[in-house]
Enzyme design. Structure first.
Site, PDB file in Angstrom:
ATOM      1  N   ILE A  81       1.438   1.707   6.228  1.00 20.61           N
ATOM      2  CA  ILE A  81       2.285   0.655   5.664  1.00 20.61           C
ATOM      3  C   ILE A  81       3.409   1.324   4.894  1.00 20.61           C
ATOM      4  O   ILE A  81       3.164   2.112   3.974  1.00 20.61           O
ATOM      5  CB  ILE A  81       1.480  -0.264   4.724  1.00 20.61           C
ATOM      6  CG1 ILE A  81       0.284  -0.855   5.465  1.00 20.61           C
ATOM      7  CG2 ILE A  81       2.367  -1.372   4.169  1.00 20.61           C
ATOM      8  CD1 ILE A  81      -0.704  -1.542   4.549  1.00 20.61           C
ATOM      9  N   CYS A  82       4.633   1.029   5.273  1.00 17.18           N
ATOM     10  CA  CYS A  82       5.805   1.658   4.657  1.00 17.18           C
ATOM     11  C   CYS A  82       6.336   0.733   3.564  1.00 17.18           C
ATOM     12  O   CYS A  82       6.972  -0.276   3.838  1.00 17.18           O
ATOM     13  CB  CYS A  82       6.859   1.896   5.733  1.00 17.18           C
ATOM     14  SG  CYS A  82       8.173   3.006   5.226  1.00 17.18           S
ATOM     15  N   LEU A  83       6.069   1.085   2.307  1.00 18.13           N
ATOM     16  CA  LEU A  83       6.439   0.222   1.190  1.00 18.13           C
ATOM     17  C   LEU A  83       6.603   1.075  -0.062  1.00 18.13           C
ATOM     18  O   LEU A  83       5.777   1.941  -0.349  1.00 18.13           O
ATOM     19  CB  LEU A  83       5.349  -0.832   0.973  1.00 18.13           C
ATOM     20  CG  LEU A  83       5.705  -2.115   0.237  1.00 18.13           C
ATOM     21  CD1 LEU A  83       6.752  -2.912   1.002  1.00 18.13           C
ATOM     22  CD2 LEU A  83       4.464  -2.968   0.021  1.00 18.13           C
TER      23      LEU A  83
END
Length: 624
Positions: free
Chosen positions: A446-448
């Site tokens: 998850i890119c956050l």
């Protein structure tokens, strides 16, 4: 610089306020009146407005902010959240905002407010009131002879009632636990006010038509929320935060004082003049839920009933649940992304005690803070014995290509939590074949920014004051968006262009098909056991909306395919070969529609639908 002397200034203010509180507390009623004549009470009330960020001319407007935030959180809209912390690369990652300094300033202002509230409590009644019993209500009038009409006027025209309304709207056990001294001071002041008959009406009557009664609604609700903490996830590893448990006992005492005074006041009023408050109907078992009452007339009934209200009532018992993830000998019995980390951490280690308390307080807040409505919801399932092992199910918000889908995540708290963010992995990937978003990789990454997996501004990154709730809300609000195509770094330059809009529309078609196939159909067929009840109820209630969604997608796909056949250049467009497989995709979607039409009602025993209809079942009776 002046900022270098702030600590000394605050210490000086604290010393002065402590001296004033002691002076007021030792004063006789006659001396308190003299202090009022010298405008000491006015000064205290002005300081409360200033420290609480309440201006006199706008004091009646401030308490609405909590309600506005809550409505934005539950609305499912994307614009209210803003585009921060996601993985697309534009704008500077530098910021002049000093998080530590901002927190220090906020805490200093809060501490200042606590001192002033203690001084006001000392003026009204006494400093540090005990309230071990309710005999205070029988105190002689002479004990409050200083509460003359001019004094009462100063108190009632101050920001104190608005301040109570603002803070008592807080439904997060975790947030309250971070500010226990403030909430104790607030409830002490309210309890002291309830000892004065002339002040009680201002605690009972809502200050505005759109607000709630402090004594009859906000205080009982706040007490019930805090009382839920000791029993939340009982049996999980570790012991509760005994400091918080002791605080809750004091809150119970103050609440009883306030509620008793309100009842005594209203007992002298005619019934038509009493404040009527809506109270929640006690939770019923699944077999008695309103779901049964609509089952016999299914579609016709759902058209008459507000599905949004029904959804919240039916799914509430399952929003935060527990399941057995750890079996014999401490081994995981379900697939879990972070099984290695689970194995390497001893949950009973004394060094992890504060970590466990922090996690438990966050989880205790979730039944009241997680969004739960038909347009967007979040469900959490915790291991029966370890509160650091969590499964999450997030529903795709309306008006996005993720609409009605259920997306699963694994969450684990590292041993450095809360100084490091929780570890999160995305599971709904079609066994690694689908990438639902530029921020969601097919391998589960998850890119956050808040997770530290994307370079963001300092204020967008994780810090110890963040929580898992913020992470989950960020995933739902910043990743499951209306136009995910533009989340890809560099693609934002196409936003607003004809080319970009066409690419975004076709990308959405691909995502919506994946949602129908993997986040809806696969969840119905092979959803995890720990979310079985949620999945069945969610799709049974929303089956009509999902069928309409599937039929719209089929119509759009056929139209787009026909146009692409006439224009060969469109076949070179992004991901064309994965979008257009008409025969296979039509079979998949039609099979989903058939399954939804045949989906049984998720209750074991159906009751006869009552003549008064399900709408009446949803109403909460007023309490006098």
């Amino acid at each position: 610089m002046i900022s270098d002397f702030v600590p000394q200034i605050l210490m000086g203010i604290k010393r002065v306020l402590n001296e004033i509180t002691g002076l007021i507390n030792d004063s006789t009623p006659e001396e308190k009146l003299h202090l009022h004549d010298r405008r000491v009470l006015v000064l205290l009330c002005d300081l409360i407005a200033e420290c609480g960020s309440f201006q006199k001319q706008t004091v009646v407007q401030q308490p609405q902010e909590n309600d506005r935030r809550r409505r934005r959180r539950n609305s499912g809209g994307q614009s209210a959240i803003g585009q921060k912390g996601v993985g697309y690369g534009h704008g500077s990652t530098r910021s002049r905002w000093d998080i530590e300094r901002a927190v220090e300033e906020r805490l200093a202002r809060e501490e200042h407010l606590i001192w002033v509230l203690n001084a006001l409590t000392a003026f009204i009644f006494c400093a540090n009131p005990d309230f071990h019993d309710t005999d205070f209500i029988q105190l002689s009038d002479s004990a409050f002879s200083h509460m003359t009409p001019p004094v009462v006027k100063v108190v009632t025209e101050s920001a104190i009632v608005a301040l109570l309304e603002y803070h008592l709207n807080n439904d997060s056990v975790f947030d309250v636990s971070e500010h226990m001294e403030l909430y104790q001071a607030l409830l002490e002041t309210a309890a002291a006010m309830s000892c004065v008959p002339e002040l009680v009406p201002y605690l009972v009557k809502p200050p505005r038509p759109d607000s709630k009664s402090v004594a009859k609604e906000l205080v009982p609700r706040f007490r019930d929320i805090m009382d839920s903490y000791p029993n939340s996830f009982k049996g999980h590893m570790g012991s509760p935060d005994f400091r918080l448990v002791d605080f809750i006992r004091r809150i119970d005492r103050y609440s009883e004082v306030i509620i008793t005074a309100a009842r005594q006041y209203e007992s002298s009023l005619p019934s038509e003049q009493r404040i009527r408050t809506a109270v929640a109907r006690p939770r019923v078992s699944v077999s008695e839920s309103p779901l049964e009452r609509v089952a016999d007339e299914e579609n016709a009934t759902l058209e008459r009933v507000d599905v949004g209200l029904l959804y919240a009532k039916v799914l509430k018992p399952y929003q935060v649940a527990s399941h057995r993830f750890i079996g014999d000998y401490g081994k995981l019995v379900i697939p879990f992304t972070f099984k290695k980390e689970v194995r390497n951490i001893n949950p009973f280690s004394p060094s992890l005690k504060e970590r466990t308390k922090r996690i438990a307080k966050e989880l205790a807040s979730m039944p009241n803070t997680l969004p739960l409505n038909a347009s967007n919801s979040i469900f959490v399932c915790v291991d029966e014995g370890r509160c650091d092992i969590i499964k999450v199910l997030i529903s795709g918000p309306d008006d996005t290509p993720y609409q009605n889908g259920l997306f699963e995540f694994d969450v684990f708290f590292p041993n450095t939590y809360p100084f490091s963010p929780p570890k999160c992995a995305f599971l709904t990937t079609g066994t690694g074949n689908v990438r639902f978003n530029p921020n969601l990789y097919s391998d589960g990454k998850i890119c956050l920014s808040i997770l530290g997996t994307w370079e963001g501004r300092p204020e967008e990154k994780w810090n110890p004051y963040c929580s898992l709730l913020q992470v989950l809300i960020s995933i739902q609000g910043l990743i499951f968006v209306k136009e995910p195509y533009f989340n890809e770094p560099g693609f934002e330059k196409y936003q607003g262009t004809e080319k970009g809009e066409d690419y975004s529309r076709r990308y959405n078609m691909q995502i919506e098909h994946a949602t129908l196939s993997y986040a809806i159909r696969d969840q119905l067929r092979n959803g995890p056991d720990h979310f079985k009840d949620v999945i069945h109820r969610h799709f049974w209630l929303k089956r009509k909306a999902v069928i309409e969604q599937a039929q719209r997608w089929l119509a759009e796909m056929r139209k787009d395919f026909a146009e692409s056949e006439k224009n060969a250049k469109r076949k070179d467009s992004i991901n064309f070969e994965t979008i257009y497989q008409p025969q296979q995709q039509e079979r998949t979607i039609q099979a989903l529609i058939d399954e939804l039409n045949a989906l049984p009602c998720p209750v074991d025993h159906l009751k006869t639908y009552e003549e008064d209809g399900a709408a009446k079942v949803l109403e909460a009776p007023p309490e006098v």
